[in-house]
Enzyme design. Sequence first.
Site, short mmCIF file in Angstrom:
data_model
loop_
_atom_site.label_atom_id
_atom_site.label_comp_id
_atom_site.label_asym_id
_atom_site.label_seq_id
_atom_site.Cartn_x
_atom_site.Cartn_y
_atom_site.Cartn_z
N CYS A 1 0.84 -1.20 0.00
CA CYS A 1 0.00 0.00 0.00
C CYS A 1 0.87 1.26 0.00
O CYS A 1 2.04 1.23 0.42
CB CYS A 1 -0.87 0.04 1.24
SG CYS A 1 -2.17 -1.19 1.28
N GLU B 1 0.66 3.94 1.92
CA GLU B 1 1.03 4.41 3.25
C GLU B 1 2.29 3.70 3.74
O GLU B 1 3.22 4.32 4.27
CB GLU B 1 -0.09 4.15 4.27
CG GLU B 1 -1.39 4.86 3.96
CD GLU B 1 -2.32 4.06 3.07
OE1 GLU B 1 -1.83 3.38 2.13
OE2 GLU B 1 -3.53 4.08 3.31
N1 THU Z 1 -4.38 0.48 -1.07
C1 THU Z 1 -3.48 1.38 -0.54
O1 THU Z 1 -2.46 1.71 -1.16
N2 THU Z 1 -3.75 1.90 0.67
C2 THU Z 1 -4.84 1.58 1.42
O2 THU Z 1 -4.93 1.96 2.57
C3 THU Z 1 -5.93 0.80 0.83
C4 THU Z 1 -5.56 0.04 -0.39
C5 THU Z 1 -4.06 -0.11 -2.37
C6 THU Z 1 -3.69 -1.56 -2.31
C7 THU Z 1 -4.03 -2.03 -3.70
O3 THU Z 1 -2.92 -1.75 -4.55
C8 THU Z 1 -5.18 -1.12 -4.11
O4 THU Z 1 -5.17 -0.03 -3.21
C9 THU Z 1 -6.52 -1.81 -4.06
O5 THU Z 1 -6.74 -2.40 -2.84
#
Ligand code: THU
Length: 195
Positions: A107, A109
Site C-alpha cells: 500500500c 502508506e
Molecule cells: N491500497 C493502498 O495503497 N492503501 C490503502 O490503505 C488501501 C488500499 C491499495 C492496495 C491495492 O494496490 C489497491 O489499493 C486496491 O486495494
Amino acid sequence: MNKKTYICALLTKRKQSYERERAPSVLAKVAITGNMYKVKIISKVRIYDYEELSEADRELIDKAKEATQTSYAPFSKFCVGAAARLSDGRIVTGSNQENAAFPSSLCAERTALFYANARYPEKSVEELAIAAYAHGAFLKAPIPPCGACRQVILGVEERYGHPVRILLFGEEGTYVVDSVKALLPLQFTGETMNE
Ligand code: THU
C-alpha cells in the site's frame, strides 16, 4: 480476579494510559447492565473542506495527490498516494505498488512510511496525508487506510513516542485525526505483550 473485574481493570488501565498520553483520540466508556459490559468507543474526527485547511495541510494533501501518479496498480486500477511530513519538515511520498502475486503488493502508506523510516530513521513522522484516484477522478469520500496500514502507523507512533496526525483526503471533505488511535481502537502494541 474474576472475569468482570479483570475486564474492568484492563479498561481502567487503558483509560489511564490515554490520559497520560494527552492525545485521547479514542475513549472507552463502560456501562454495566446485569452481567454485561458495554464498551462505547468514541473517535474524534474533524471534517474540513479543502479550502478550510491550512496551507501546510493543503501542501501535504497535494503531495499525496501527486504521488497517486507514481502508483503501479495494473490489477486494481486504484491509485493511492501518501505523503509523510517528518520532524525536520521534509515530505516523503509513496504510492501503492502491485504485484501479480497480490499479497506481495504494498500500500501507499506503508511504502511512504517504510521508506521514510529507512532513509531518515532519526526523524519522526509528524503527519501523513492519503489520497486515492480511481475511475478518472479522486475519491469523493475520504480514503480510509486499510487495517494493515493502520497497524503500521501505530507502530510508527510507538517507535517515535508521539502521535501521527492523519489527513484522509476526499473531494467532498477531508477527515483529520490526531492519532491513528482514532481509526484503530483497542490497539495491539509492544506494550500489550508486557501487560
Ligand atoms: N491500497 C493502498 O495503497 N492503501 C490503502 O490503505 C488501501 C488500499 C491499495 C492496495 C491495492 O494496490 C489497491 O489499493 C486496491 O486495494
